[in-house]
Design a protein around this motif. Sequence first.
Motif, PDB file in Angstrom:
ATOM      1  N   UNK A 104      17.078   0.783  19.476  1.00  0.00           N
ATOM      2  CA  UNK A 104      17.790   1.906  18.882  1.00  0.00           C
ATOM      3  C   UNK A 104      16.953   3.171  18.923  1.00  0.00           C
ATOM      4  N   UNK A 105      17.393   4.162  18.195  1.00  0.00           N
ATOM      5  CA  UNK A 105      16.719   5.457  18.192  1.00  0.00           C
ATOM      6  C   UNK A 105      15.299   5.337  17.649  1.00  0.00           C
ATOM      7  N   UNK A 106      14.350   5.960  18.340  1.00  0.00           N
ATOM      8  CA  UNK A 106      12.972   5.942  17.873  1.00  0.00           C
ATOM      9  C   UNK A 106      12.260   4.634  18.095  1.00  0.00           C
ATOM     10  N   UNK A 107      12.696   3.845  19.089  1.00  0.00           N
ATOM     11  CA  UNK A 107      12.043   2.559  19.359  1.00  0.00           C
ATOM     12  C   UNK A 107      10.546   2.769  19.557  1.00  0.00           C
ATOM     13  N   UNK A 108       9.770   1.908  18.928  1.00  0.00           N
ATOM     14  CA  UNK A 108       8.310   2.019  18.967  1.00  0.00           C
ATOM     15  C   UNK A 108       7.717   2.689  17.748  1.00  0.00           C
ATOM     16  N   UNK A 109       8.522   3.443  17.015  1.00  0.00           N
ATOM     17  CA  UNK A 109       8.035   4.089  15.798  1.00  0.00           C
ATOM     18  C   UNK A 109       7.646   3.020  14.772  1.00  0.00           C
ATOM     19  N   UNK A 110       6.662   3.347  13.942  1.00  0.00           N
ATOM     20  CA  UNK A 110       6.192   2.380  12.962  1.00  0.00           C
ATOM     21  C   UNK A 110       6.066   3.016  11.583  1.00  0.00           C
ATOM     22  N   UNK A 111       6.202   2.160  10.581  1.00  0.00           N
ATOM     23  CA  UNK A 111       5.851   2.499   9.202  1.00  0.00           C
ATOM     24  C   UNK A 111       4.842   1.452   8.742  1.00  0.00           C
ATOM     25  N   UNK A 112       3.621   1.892   8.512  1.00  0.00           N
ATOM     26  CA  UNK A 112       2.555   1.000   8.044  1.00  0.00           C
ATOM     27  C   UNK A 112       2.385   1.169   6.542  1.00  0.00           C
ATOM     28  N   UNK A 113       2.485   0.072   5.820  1.00  0.00           N
ATOM     29  CA  UNK A 113       2.262   0.101   4.375  1.00  0.00           C
ATOM     30  C   UNK A 113       0.985  -0.664   4.067  1.00  0.00           C
ATOM     31  N   UNK A 114      -0.001   0.046   3.523  1.00  0.00           N
ATOM     32  CA  UNK A 114      -1.284  -0.557   3.166  1.00  0.00           C
ATOM     33  C   UNK A 114      -1.434  -0.529   1.647  1.00  0.00           C
ATOM     34  N   UNK A 115      -1.725  -1.678   1.071  1.00  0.00           N
ATOM     35  CA  UNK A 115      -1.912  -1.792  -0.375  1.00  0.00           C
ATOM     36  C   UNK A 115      -3.404  -1.875  -0.665  1.00  0.00           C
ATOM     37  N   UNK A 116      -3.928  -0.868  -1.329  1.00  0.00           N
ATOM     38  CA  UNK A 116      -5.368  -0.784  -1.582  1.00  0.00           C
ATOM     39  C   UNK A 116      -5.642  -0.939  -3.075  1.00  0.00           C
ATOM     40  N   UNK A 117      -6.349  -1.988  -3.489  1.00  0.00           N
ATOM     41  CA  UNK A 117      -6.682  -2.130  -4.914  1.00  0.00           C
ATOM     42  C   UNK A 117      -7.644  -1.026  -5.335  1.00  0.00           C
ATOM     43  N   UNK A 118      -7.393  -0.468  -6.501  1.00  0.00           N
ATOM     44  CA  UNK A 118      -8.249   0.601  -7.004  1.00  0.00           C
ATOM     45  C   UNK A 118      -9.201   0.114  -8.081  1.00  0.00           C
ATOM     46  N   UNK A 119      -8.685  -0.705  -8.983  1.00  0.00           N
ATOM     47  CA  UNK A 119      -9.462  -1.156 -10.134  1.00  0.00           C
ATOM     48  C   UNK A 119      -8.507  -1.334 -11.296  1.00  0.00           C
ATOM     49  N   UNK A 120      -9.016  -1.238 -12.508  1.00  0.00           N
ATOM     50  CA  UNK A 120      -8.173  -1.377 -13.690  1.00  0.00           C
ATOM     51  C   UNK A 120      -8.232  -0.113 -14.523  1.00  0.00           C
ATOM     52  N   UNK A 121      -7.171   0.117 -15.305  1.00  0.00           N
ATOM     53  CA  UNK A 121      -7.160   1.278 -16.185  1.00  0.00           C
ATOM     54  C   UNK A 121      -7.794   0.915 -17.525  1.00  0.00           C
TER      55      UNK A 121
END
Length: 331
Positions: free
Chosen positions: A249-266
Amino acid sequence: MDAPRRGRYPLSLRRRPVAWERQRPTWRVAAPGIIAGALERAKARPSGNWYAVGASRQVGRDRPLGRTVAGTEVVLWRAADGRLRGGPGACPHLGAPLKDSPVRCGTLVCHWHGLALDGGPFAGWEPYPVYDDGVLVWVRLDHAGGEEPLDRPRVPERPDTAAAVAAVHTGVGHCEPDDVVANRLDPWHGAWFHPYSFVDLTVTDGPAGPSDAFTVDVSFKVAGRLVVPVRAEFTAPGPRTVVMRITEGEGAGSVVETHATPLGTDASGRPRTAVVEAVVAASDRPGFAVARAAAPLLRPLMRATAGRLWRDDMAYAERRWELRRAGRFPG
């Protein structure tokens, strides 16, 4: 459903739109065991102790980028030749926050007493391995990851950035990386939870094949009945990363990368996790050159779109963590 085909024009008109409440329920096929299994397989894949910190564009020539990653204060900046430098975010002299210090000719100069760091070991300060992939910047924290270290992060395959438009959204929530990854490994929620963006969503396969991918047919909503239908694959190449790649479809090859980075605790002991999401859009249509030329205007719109989705998805991830903490999570 047949795979979306690219027509003469990028937009399509929905012929038989279905009201939100009349779309086919997905709760039976969105089996908790499938999502949990995909999450566990993702967690077993190596990261080499690399963590996505933020957008490459955030690290300029005169100001550093500071983050807390896995409870470790980190600072990143650029040397005089543009290469990335990084290490502990506290000055080794008296602990000043180096994220607030200026960079002069590639040297990070502490604003408390002038201790100057060029990126090499000095006065008890030891650098961390860092990496700039052109879209995101990364730091390797071996003491936090506990894995066999890799020389560089496992950056997903992307379109050529010279011929694409890339934007990065960063958001923070009270949850753990697992909750963010589990959200992304649940594609069935898309048209129900995000009806302003997705319609006509069907998970056609998954997880399947050596890439352990979910295959999804979905239409991105533009306005009214105007949509962009695509086929996409969701994969989790690492324990804190999920990639959506448009395959047809439209935009074949496009990507969305979701990276989850732990920060610490509040202060209350709740975990905090950053979502660092890179959208790399590409198209071989002649008109896309205009989009690339307008990239400075498009990037804020792309970040805003990702931010709206993540306001919902972070609520999902935070709710999942709250239920897990209370021992009430049904999955």
